[in-house]
Every structure is written in structure tokens, then in C-alpha cells.
Design an enzyme around this catalytic site. Structure first.
Site, PDB file in Angstrom:
ATOM      1  N   ARG A 114      -6.651  -3.474   8.762  1.00  0.00           N
ATOM      2  CA  ARG A 114      -6.510  -4.920   8.537  1.00  0.00           C
ATOM      3  C   ARG A 114      -7.117  -5.710   9.693  1.00  0.00           C
ATOM      4  NH1 ARG A 114      -5.050  -2.714   4.440  1.00  0.00           N
ATOM      5  NH2 ARG A 114      -3.369  -3.356   3.055  1.00  0.00           N
ATOM      6  N   SER A 128       1.236  -8.306   1.223  1.00  0.00           N
ATOM      7  CA  SER A 128       2.059  -7.835   2.347  1.00  0.00           C
ATOM      8  C   SER A 128       2.083  -8.913   3.422  1.00  0.00           C
ATOM      9  CB  SER A 128       1.465  -6.572   2.960  1.00  0.00           C
ATOM     10  OG  SER A 128       1.421  -5.539   2.012  1.00  0.00           O
ATOM     11  N   GLU A 165       0.515 -10.303   8.730  1.00  0.00           N
ATOM     12  CA  GLU A 165      -0.848 -10.033   8.245  1.00  0.00           C
ATOM     13  C   GLU A 165      -1.607 -11.342   7.977  1.00  0.00           C
ATOM     14  OE1 GLU A 165      -1.492  -6.570   5.293  1.00  0.00           O
ATOM     15  OE2 GLU A 165      -2.389  -8.271   4.258  1.00  0.00           O
TER      16      GLU A 165
HETATM   17  N1  EPU Z   1       9.327   0.825   0.696  1.00  0.00           N
HETATM   18  C1  EPU Z   1      10.681   0.677   0.654  1.00  0.00           C
HETATM   19  N2  EPU Z   1      11.190  -0.554   0.312  1.00  0.00           N
HETATM   20  C2  EPU Z   1      10.386  -1.591   0.006  1.00  0.00           C
HETATM   21  C3  EPU Z   1       8.999  -1.439   0.061  1.00  0.00           C
HETATM   22  C4  EPU Z   1       8.474  -0.215   0.412  1.00  0.00           C
HETATM   23  O1  EPU Z   1      11.431   1.598   0.921  1.00  0.00           O
HETATM   24  O2  EPU Z   1      10.937  -2.669  -0.303  1.00  0.00           O
HETATM   25  C5  EPU Z   1       8.753   2.135   1.024  1.00  0.00           C
HETATM   26  C6  EPU Z   1       8.155   2.773  -0.227  1.00  0.00           C
HETATM   27  O3  EPU Z   1       9.108   3.500  -0.943  1.00  0.00           O
HETATM   28  C7  EPU Z   1       7.099   3.677   0.340  1.00  0.00           C
HETATM   29  C8  EPU Z   1       6.648   2.938   1.582  1.00  0.00           C
HETATM   30  O4  EPU Z   1       7.654   1.993   1.907  1.00  0.00           O
HETATM   31  O5  EPU Z   1       7.642   4.914   0.714  1.00  0.00           O
HETATM   32  C9  EPU Z   1       5.305   2.265   1.421  1.00  0.00           C
HETATM   33  O6  EPU Z   1       5.358   1.318   0.349  1.00  0.00           O
HETATM   34  P1  EPU Z   1       4.091   1.001  -0.588  1.00  0.00           P
HETATM   35  O7  EPU Z   1       3.507   2.249  -1.118  1.00  0.00           O
HETATM   36  O8  EPU Z   1       4.504  -0.061  -1.542  1.00  0.00           O
HETATM   37  O9  EPU Z   1       2.983   0.436   0.405  1.00  0.00           O
HETATM   38  P2  EPU Z   1       3.077  -0.536   1.661  1.00  0.00           P
HETATM   39  O10 EPU Z   1       2.861   0.268   2.897  1.00  0.00           O
HETATM   40  O11 EPU Z   1       4.287  -1.375   1.606  1.00  0.00           O
HETATM   41  C10 EPU Z   1       0.502  -0.969   1.746  1.00  0.00           C
HETATM   42  C11 EPU Z   1      -0.408  -2.155   1.925  1.00  0.00           C
HETATM   43  C12 EPU Z   1      -0.586  -2.870   0.599  1.00  0.00           C
HETATM   44  C13 EPU Z   1      -1.200  -1.891  -0.396  1.00  0.00           C
HETATM   45  C14 EPU Z   1      -0.265  -0.687  -0.535  1.00  0.00           C
HETATM   46  C15 EPU Z   1      -0.877   0.391  -1.392  1.00  0.00           C
HETATM   47  C16 EPU Z   1      -0.151  -2.936   4.214  1.00  0.00           C
HETATM   48  C17 EPU Z   1       0.436  -3.982   5.104  1.00  0.00           C
HETATM   49  N3  EPU Z   1       0.153  -3.065   2.911  1.00  0.00           N
HETATM   50  O12 EPU Z   1       1.790  -1.470   1.386  1.00  0.00           O
HETATM   51  O13 EPU Z   1      -1.506  -3.921   0.821  1.00  0.00           O
HETATM   52  O14 EPU Z   1      -1.397  -2.490  -1.658  1.00  0.00           O
HETATM   53  O15 EPU Z   1      -0.029  -0.097   0.767  1.00  0.00           O
HETATM   54  O16 EPU Z   1      -1.927   0.985  -0.695  1.00  0.00           O
HETATM   55  O17 EPU Z   1      -0.859  -2.073   4.681  1.00  0.00           O
HETATM   56  C18 EPU Z   1      -1.665  -6.228   1.364  1.00  0.00           C
HETATM   57  O18 EPU Z   1      -2.212  -5.883   2.410  1.00  0.00           O
HETATM   58  O19 EPU Z   1      -1.471  -7.453   1.083  1.00  0.00           O
HETATM   59  C19 EPU Z   1      -1.189  -5.221   0.441  1.00  0.00           C
HETATM   60  C20 EPU Z   1      -0.502  -5.521  -0.668  1.00  0.00           C
END
Ligand code: EPU
Length: 342
Positions: free
Chosen positions: A168, A242, A338
Site C-alpha cells: 500500500r 480497509s 490507509e
Molecule cells: N478477520 C477477523 N475479523 C474481521 C475481519 C477479518 O477475524 O472482522 C480476519 C479474517 O478471518 C482473516 C483475516 O482477518 O483471517 C484477514 O481478513 P481478510 O481476508 O478479510 O483480509 P484483510 O487482511 O482484512 C486485506 C486487504 C483488503 C483485501 C483483502 C483480500 C489490507 C489493509 N486490506 O484485507 O484490501 O481486499 O485483504 O486480499 O491489506 C483495501 O485495501 O481497501 C482492501 C479492501
């Protein structure tokens, strides 16, 4: 009108930021060509105004009216510029909608960007934070870009190394911040395309659809379905995806946290550091679904802050601070926003 440039004053920005924050810009101009940028640079009154380059407004939090000139990138155009034995090179203007561009490439049988389907925003904004999702980042298919330099009025090109892409992050958040305006971006889409199925959510979706050897089109459709299930549609409920980056910490700190929180979600990075799931940390602090006034934490993804109607940017910023304080107190980790605060 100044210097033949169509400037609008006291311009409402609510429909130009996906958080739906109701602020005004002192001045606004739709930029469809480099001539507009040159005209602004050469205009005595306009050139001294603070500038804000706006694409789809999907990674920005307005905390007050903007007392300067908003440059809204409106340029359009997508074309295949060349090809070699490895890749097809496709150039898109900064003002193109990102998702429409991804669909354009897939529609012509060009894979590479399918995991980045349905990300809000514009092509010109995509390199600034090296957008990423489901195991792919923009940098993986990036070739080069051209940009306008407000300091000397010249157009320059940058290759991948010069953009200094990180998680990012890019040179546009540092040395070239407030100086360069991205005009167009060229992507190298691989001829020997391979599906990127490293992300668990995508693997599960493929299994559920019974697709062992998916096409780029099928992956795009799966990613769209996953995003629609997990993330709020900015057209329905204001948000900027995010709100925090996933924090990167030392392995030793992760090990100490694991002793206290055995379910901690973390991913090892190539350099030995560890990325934590910020959504999990926020969720553990009990914030999911909660609100302070009109500013809320999305029910299905704790990493996404939402505008429940008439939140101000200050409301969202206050909620973000309360979350940061809780996560810091509980886990000793500082979450970094972000979106850009204006
Ligand atoms: N999780 C929780 N509770 C929540 C949310 C997430 O326990 O309320 C846990 C999930 O179960 C999972 C982990 O956290 O084990 C990661 O969650 P998720 O796969 O939804 O991905 P993320 O790390 O929250 C990132 C990116 C997203 C992108 C997704 C998919 C960042 C800051 N965010 O989210 O990007 O779509 O991975 O690759 O890196 C964005 O940047 O705006 C964005 C949406």
C-alpha cells in the site's frame, strides 16, 4: 473561467468521495488533458492554490472543506500499445474507472488483473498505494506510467523500480507527493497467464463453484462475489475499503503475542517480519458492528469503517482514534490508516 480553464467554486464533493462526506472544495476543475495542468501551472492565481488530485475518491477522508483546487482526473482511453513474446502492453488513462479497465482487459482475453476486480477507484490512483487484493498487487502487472511534474511543467515516465512499490505504498506517497500527477498507466499482461489461487477465500470459492482450472473471467467473477459478500458497496453505504493497513511487526513480537492470543492471525513476510490481520485485532477489541454517532465499524469486516448516513470526516477520524487506542492498549500495535486524511 481563468486562462480558458473551467473552474467551479464552492464545489460539493459528497459524490466525489466514497465515504460520502459532505464537504466543499474552494475550487474544482475536471482535468481531461495535460493542457489543463499546464494552464493551471502557468496561471498566477491558480498556481498558488493548494492542490488535491482526486480520482475515484475511494481512499480519502475529508475532515474539513478543502481550501484549494481539486484536480479531478477525467481523462479517458484504453489501448493495446505493443506486445512481445512475454506480454501484451495495455495503456489506460488516469481517469478510467479501475474495475471497468480490469473488465476491458479480461474481455479481450488478457489475464493478470482479475484478482483486482471490483476495487473502487481510478486507474491513475491505483499505483499511488499499489492496490492489492487476493494475493495480487498492482505492481505484479505494472510496466510504467507517465506523469506531469508541477515543479517544472514536464511530463516524465517511471518504470516499476522507480515507483518504489511497497505494501500500500509508492514513491507517490513520499518524494513525489503533491508534485506529480499521474496521466496514464501501462500494464504488462502476461501471455503465459497462470491463475493466482494462493488466497484461501479464492480457493474456497473455486471449490464451491467446482472450477479446478478457472479462467481469468471465472476468477474475476469469484472475486466479485467474495467482495460483494464481505465489503460494503460504496454506492449503498459510505466507506473507503480497509481503513487501516495490516500492521507489520517483528517475529519476536508476534511470538510474544501468540502466547497470550493463540488464535492471532498472522502471515510471515519474505523479509522475516510478520503481517497481522488488523481486522482480527479490531474484532477482538469488540468493535465490529459498533458505532460512535454516525461513524461505524462494518458488521461483516471490522477493518472497514462506514458512514451510516451523515457522519463528518471528524466523526470517522474520532472512531478511528478510539479503535487505534484500544488495539494499542491490548496488543501493543499501532494501526496506521490507509486512506489519506485531508
Ligand atoms: N478477520 C477477523 N475479523 C474481521 C475481519 C477479518 O477475524 O472482522 C480476519 C479474517 O478471518 C482473516 C483475516 O482477518 O483471517 C484477514 O481478513 P481478510 O481476508 O478479510 O483480509 P484483510 O487482511 O482484512 C486485506 C486487504 C483488503 C483485501 C483483502 C483480500 C489490507 C489493509 N486490506 O484485507 O484490501 O481486499 O485483504 O486480499 O491489506 C483495501 O485495501 O481497501 C482492501 C479492501
Amino acid at each position: 473561467m481563468t486562462s480558458g480553464i473551467s473552474i467551479q467554486s464552492d464545489f460539493p464533493l459528497r459524490s466525489h468521495n466514497t465515504f460520502g462526506i459532505a464537504v466543499n472544495a474552494h475550487a474544482y476543475v475536471c482535468v481531461s488533458s495535460v493542457d489543463t495542468l499546464l494552464g493551471i501551472r502557468n496561471d498566477a492565481a491558480l498556481s498558488v492554490l493548494p492542490r488535491l488530485v482526486l480520482g475515484g475518491g475511494s481512499n480519502i477522508l475529508f475532515t474539513r472543506n478543502f481550501a484549494g483546487l481539486v484536480l479531478h482526473m477525467c481523462s479517458k482511453g484504453i489501448e493495446i500499445v505493443s506486445e512481445d513474446s512475454d506480454a501484451v502492453y495495455v495503456r489506460a488513462a488516469a481517469g478510467e474507472n479501475w474495475h471497468s479497465f480490469v473488465q476491458w482487459t479480461i474481455g479481450r482475453g488478457l489475464g493478470g488483473l482479475e484478482n483486482l476486480s471490483l476495487i473502487p477507484g481510478s486507474v491513475g490512483a491505483a499505483p499511488i498505494q499499489n492496490i492489492g487484493a487476493y494475493g495480487v498487487e498492482l505492481k505484479d502487472c505494472f510496466h510504467s506510467l507517465s506523469a506531469f511534474d508541477f515543479e517544472n511543467g514536464e511530463i516524465f515516465t517511471l518504470d516499476k523500480a522507480a515507483c518504489q512499490f511497497g505494501y500500500r505504498d509508492s514513491v507517490f506517497k513520499h518524494r513525489l507527493r503533491d508534485r506529480a500527477v499521474i496521466l496514464d498507466v501501462t500494464f504488462a499482461l502476461p501471455k503465459r497467464w497462470q491463475p493466482n489461487l494462493q488466497y484461501a477465500d479464492v480457493v474456497q470459492e473455486m471449490a464451491a463453484r467446482g472450477l479446478a482450472n478457472p479462467t481469468a473471467q471465472e476468477i474475476s467473477e469469484a472475486v466479485i462475489a467474495i467482495r460483494q459478500r464481505k465489503l460494503p458497496d460504496p454506492g449503498m453505504i459510505g466507506n473507503a475499503g480497509s481503513f487501516f493497513k495490516n500492521p507489520v511487526i517483528a517475529a519476536a513480537q508476534r511470538d510474544a503475542l501468540l502466547l497470550r492470543y493463540p488464535k492471532l492471525v498472522s502471515h510471515a513476510q519474505p523479509d522475516g517480519s510478520v503481517k497481522l490481520a488488523a481486522g482480527w485485532l479490531i474484532d477482538q477489541c469488540g468493535w465490529k458492528g459498533k458505532s460512535i454517532g454516525q461513524a461505524g465499524v462494518y458488521e461483516k469486516q471490522a477493518l472497514v469503517l462506514v458512514n451510516r448516513g451523515n457522519a463528518t470526516g471528524q466523526d470517522i477520524a474520532c472512531l478511528a482514534q478510539a479503535i487505534q487506542a484500544d488495539v494499542q492498549a491490548r496488543f501493543g500495535v499501532m494501526l496506521e490508516p490507509e486512506p489519506i486524511f485531508v
